[in-house]
Design a protein around this motif. Structure first.
Motif, PDB file in Angstrom:
ATOM      1  N   GLY A   1      41.155  41.321  33.373  1.00  0.00           N
ATOM      2  CA  GLY A   1      39.783  41.556  32.933  1.00  0.00           C
ATOM      3  C   GLY A   1      38.753  41.042  33.923  1.00  0.00           C
ATOM      4  N   GLU A   2      37.760  40.337  33.401  1.00  0.00           N
ATOM      5  CA  GLU A   2      36.635  39.868  34.207  1.00  0.00           C
ATOM      6  C   GLU A   2      37.027  38.804  35.220  1.00  0.00           C
ATOM      7  OE1 GLU A   2      33.181  37.750  32.330  1.00  0.00           O
ATOM      8  OE2 GLU A   2      32.205  39.683  32.670  1.00  0.00           O
ATOM      9  N   ALA A   3      38.233  38.251  35.098  1.00  0.00           N
ATOM     10  CA  ALA A   3      38.673  37.235  36.049  1.00  0.00           C
ATOM     11  C   ALA A   3      38.684  37.762  37.473  1.00  0.00           C
ATOM     12  CB  ALA A   3      40.061  36.715  35.672  1.00  0.00           C
ATOM     13  N   LEU A   4      38.861  39.064  37.634  1.00  0.00           N
ATOM     14  CA  LEU A   4      38.839  39.655  38.972  1.00  0.00           C
ATOM     15  C   LEU A   4      37.464  39.466  39.615  1.00  0.00           C
ATOM     16  CD1 LEU A   4      40.433  43.051  39.970  1.00  0.00           C
ATOM     17  CD2 LEU A   4      38.218  42.364  40.868  1.00  0.00           C
ATOM     18  N   SER A   5      36.405  39.780  38.855  1.00  0.00           N
ATOM     19  CA  SER A   5      35.047  39.616  39.380  1.00  0.00           C
ATOM     20  C   SER A   5      34.692  38.142  39.558  1.00  0.00           C
ATOM     21  CB  SER A   5      34.036  40.294  38.446  1.00  0.00           C
ATOM     22  OG  SER A   5      34.226  41.705  38.432  1.00  0.00           O
ATOM     23  N   VAL A   6      35.232  37.269  38.700  1.00  0.00           N
ATOM     24  CA  VAL A   6      34.995  35.830  38.847  1.00  0.00           C
ATOM     25  C   VAL A   6      35.642  35.325  40.136  1.00  0.00           C
ATOM     26  CG1 VAL A   6      35.461  33.554  37.862  1.00  0.00           C
ATOM     27  CG2 VAL A   6      34.802  35.444  36.368  1.00  0.00           C
ATOM     28  N   ALA A   7      36.870  35.751  40.391  1.00  0.00           N
ATOM     29  CA  ALA A   7      37.575  35.318  41.601  1.00  0.00           C
ATOM     30  C   ALA A   7      36.852  35.763  42.861  1.00  0.00           C
ATOM     31  CB  ALA A   7      39.003  35.864  41.596  1.00  0.00           C
ATOM     32  N   ALA A   8      36.178  36.914  42.772  1.00  0.00           N
ATOM     33  CA  ALA A   8      35.440  37.427  43.922  1.00  0.00           C
ATOM     34  C   ALA A   8      34.082  36.762  44.084  1.00  0.00           C
ATOM     35  CB  ALA A   8      35.274  38.940  43.798  1.00  0.00           C
ATOM     36  N   GLY A   9      33.656  36.002  43.072  1.00  0.00           N
ATOM     37  CA  GLY A   9      32.395  35.287  43.158  1.00  0.00           C
ATOM     38  C   GLY A   9      31.179  36.035  42.650  1.00  0.00           C
TER      39      GLY A   9
END
Length: 265
Positions: A205-213
């Motif tokens: 889920g949104e963890a992808l966008s979080v990891a990218a900053g």
């Protein structure tokens, strides 16, 4: 609910590192151990790791396709802190919270052998591009990482689904990261099945966008106290109001019925 524990060969199944909640077997060990166990198993289709939270449990109660995807997952982890607390109370053993952030952390800094051909299905292209650059800096060659940003409703578009699955398979994907939210990520992967090849799949889920900053994450203390949902709500109140203040209350009744059923059994 009927028992939907992982079948033999569909991920780690050591009873000492699993707990049964809501009819499903959840893995309570560390993220690296679970990822390694799933990656080590050779399968003829995708080996999906799903990260359960309160919203997932509520949706599982009413979505048969989501239940099918969960039943066929290679591993299920406890993401939401209420589930972690419930697992500890039910089993009397330690249980770790394992989120999509934790799964990504297993591969982004130092990609293991199973993550040599990565495909991101992302909600935003800039996030996918940022993580592609990071993986290339970690040693993956040009062309080893690919990505797609599917249109809204892609999970119900059969033609687009076939084309995307073919692109993933042709790429030779060994790790597929689904960053477009639940339940569509899990359902889409389950529907495509062998058309994807046999990659390990992270539904994050949104963890992808979080990891990218590009999306902030709650402070550590809020995470530990089970208050990460408050931080997320404050960041996107219109999108998350119904989930957190209307739908999530159903979890209490679902959990109570599950505990009562367990006592009867």
């Amino acid at each position: 609910m009927p028992d939907r524990s992982a079948s033999p060969g569909r991920g780690a199944s050591d009873p000492s590192t699993t707990v049964t909640l809501f009819g499903y077997s959840f893995h309570t060990g560390s993220a690296p151990a679970i990822v390694a166990a799933v990656a080590a198993h050779h399968a003829v289709g995708p080996r999906t790791i799903v990260t359960a939270n309160v919203d997932h449990i509520v949706q599982l109660a009413e979505d048969a396709d989501f239940r099918d995807a969960y039943a066929r997952a290679a591993a299920r982890t406890l993401d939401g802190m209420p589930l972690v607390w419930l697992a500890r109370a039910t089993s009397g053993r330690p249980a770790e919270r394992i989120t999509g952030h934790d799964l990504l952390a297993c591969v982004l800094a130092d990609p293991p052998p199973f993550a040599r051909r990565v495909f991101f299905v992302a909600a935003r292209q800039d996030a996918a591009d940022t993580l592609t650059t990071r993986l290339q800096a970690a040693g993956l060659p040009d062309g080893a990482v690919a990505s797609a940003v599917p249109p809204f409703g892609f999970e119900d578009d059969a033609s687009y689904g076939r084309a995307l699955a073919e692109r993933i398979r042709t790429h030779g994907t060994t790790l597929l990261v689904m960053g477009v939210g639940a339940p569509k990520s899990e359902i889409w992967v389950d529907r495509q099945g062998r058309a994807l090849g046999n990659p390990v799949v992270f539904c994050v889920g949104e963890a992808l966008s979080v990891a990218a900053g590009y999306v902030p994450r709650a402070p550590w203390l809020m995470q530990r106290l089970g208050l990460e949902w408050v931080f997320r709500f404050l960041c996107a109140p219109r999108r998350l109001f119904r989930r957190y203040f209307i739908e999530s209350w159903r979890f209490i009744g679902i959990a109570a019925r599950d505990r009562a059923s367990g006592r009867r059994d």
